[in-house]
Scaffold this motif. Structure first.
Motif, PDB file in Angstrom:
ATOM      1  N   LYS A  53       0.832  -1.204   0.000  1.00 54.39           N
ATOM      2  CA  LYS A  53       0.000   0.000   0.000  1.00 54.39           C
ATOM      3  C   LYS A  53       0.872   1.261   0.000  1.00 54.39           C
ATOM      4  O   LYS A  53       0.559   2.226  -0.701  1.00 54.39           O
ATOM      5  N   GLU A  54       1.953   1.241   0.762  1.00 56.08           N
ATOM      6  CA  GLU A  54       2.851   2.400   0.819  1.00 56.08           C
ATOM      7  C   GLU A  54       3.500   2.660  -0.543  1.00 56.08           C
ATOM      8  O   GLU A  54       3.567   3.805  -0.994  1.00 56.08           O
ATOM      9  N   LYS A  55       3.983   1.585  -1.175  1.00 58.91           N
ATOM     10  CA  LYS A  55       4.628   1.724  -2.492  1.00 58.91           C
ATOM     11  C   LYS A  55       3.622   2.231  -3.529  1.00 58.91           C
ATOM     12  O   LYS A  55       3.938   3.110  -4.329  1.00 58.91           O
ATOM     13  N   GLU A  56       2.412   1.662  -3.527  1.00 58.64           N
ATOM     14  CA  GLU A  56       1.368   2.126  -4.448  1.00 58.64           C
ATOM     15  C   GLU A  56       1.015   3.575  -4.148  1.00 58.64           C
ATOM     16  O   GLU A  56       0.821   4.386  -5.075  1.00 58.64           O
ATOM     17  N   GLY A  57       0.951   3.914  -2.878  1.00 57.03           N
ATOM     18  CA  GLY A  57       0.649   5.283  -2.474  1.00 57.03           C
ATOM     19  C   GLY A  57       1.647   6.283  -3.016  1.00 57.03           C
ATOM     20  O   GLY A  57       1.275   7.367  -3.482  1.00 57.03           O
ATOM     21  N   GLU A  58       2.921   5.918  -2.973  1.00 56.73           N
ATOM     22  CA  GLU A  58       3.965   6.799  -3.513  1.00 56.73           C
ATOM     23  C   GLU A  58       3.747   7.032  -5.002  1.00 56.73           C
ATOM     24  O   GLU A  58       3.856   8.162  -5.488  1.00 56.73           O
ATOM     25  N   LEU A  59       3.441   5.946  -5.740  1.00 58.33           N
ATOM     26  CA  LEU A  59       3.189   6.070  -7.180  1.00 58.33           C
ATOM     27  C   LEU A  59       1.995   6.986  -7.461  1.00 58.33           C
ATOM     28  O   LEU A  59       2.040   7.834  -8.360  1.00 58.33           O
ATOM     29  N   LEU A  60       0.931   6.806  -6.693  1.00 53.63           N
ATOM     30  CA  LEU A  60      -0.279   7.611  -6.888  1.00 53.63           C
ATOM     31  C   LEU A  60      -0.022   9.082  -6.575  1.00 53.63           C
ATOM     32  O   LEU A  60      -0.388   9.968  -7.350  1.00 53.63           O
ATOM     33  N   LEU A  61       0.595   9.339  -5.437  1.00 53.42           N
ATOM     34  CA  LEU A  61       0.818  10.720  -5.008  1.00 53.42           C
ATOM     35  C   LEU A  61       1.721  11.487  -5.967  1.00 53.42           C
ATOM     36  O   LEU A  61       1.559  12.697  -6.143  1.00 53.42           O
TER      37      LEU A  61
END
Length: 157
Positions: A53-61
Motif C-alpha cells: 500500500k505504501e509503495k502504491e501510495g507513492e506512485l499515486l501521489l
C-alpha cells in the motif's frame, strides 16, 4: 475541467478494455477525460500488505498536482445514486476546479498518505468488484452522470 481516473496495473481482460474504450469514446463529447494507468509495484508478492500500500501510495501521489480535487473510490466512502453522482460532478465543475482525479487503489486499499491527500471518498457499491471491473463501472457511471446533467435520455428517470 479535466477528469482523470488514476489506476494501478493494466486491464488484462479484452471485454473490459472494450467496454472502457466504448465509454471513453462517448465521454469526449462532454468533458476532457483520461484514464492514467500506472505500472504495478514490482515484487509485490514478496511484500506485506502495508508495504505494498505504501509503495502504491507513492506512485499515486507522484501523479497529483497541487490544485487537484482528489476523490478516492473506496468501500468506506459515501454512496451516491446516479443522479446524486451527476449532481456531485456538476457541482465540482461549476466550482471551477481545474482537475478532478478519481483514484482506484490496489487490492488492499490506500496508504494513509493517500487518505490524507484525498478530498473525498465515494463507494460505487456495497458489493466488491475486481479492480478491472471497477474501471468499467466507473467510466459508465461518469458517462451516465454527464448525460443526466445534459438532460439526455441515456438514463431513464
Amino acid at each position: 475541467m479535466k477528469i482523470c481516473l488514476l489506476v494501478i496495473g493494466k486491464t488484462d481482460a479484452a471485454y473490459i478494455r472494450a467496454g472502457i474504450e466504448e465509454y471513453e469514446k462517448r465521454m469526449g463529447k462532454y468533458v476532457n477525460y483520461e484514464m492514467k494507468v500506472l505500472s504495478d509495484v514490482k515484487n509485490s508478492k514478496h511484500m506485506s500488505e502495508e508495504v505494498q500500500k505504501e509503495k502504491e501510495g507513492e506512485l499515486l501521489l507522484e501523479q497529483l498536482q497541487t490544485g487537484d480535487f482528489v476523490v478516492l473510490l473506496d468501500e468506506k466512502g459515501k454512496q451516491l445514486n446516479s443522479v446524486e453522482f451527476s449532481t456531485y460532478v456538476a457541482q465540482k465543475m461549476q466550482l471551477g476546479i481545474k482537475r478532478m482525479v478519481f483514484i482506484i487503489g490496489g487490492p488492499y486499499g490506500f496508504a494513509g498518505k493517500v487518505y490524507e491527500r484525498g478530498n473525498d471518498k465515494i463507494s460505487l457499491s456495497k458489493m466488491t468488484f475486481s479492480h478491472q471491473m471497477v474501471r468499467m463501472i466507473f467510466i459508465e457511471q461518469l458517462y451516465r452522470a454527464m448525460t443526466i446533467w445534459k438532460g439526455e435520455p441515456y438514463h431513464h428517470l
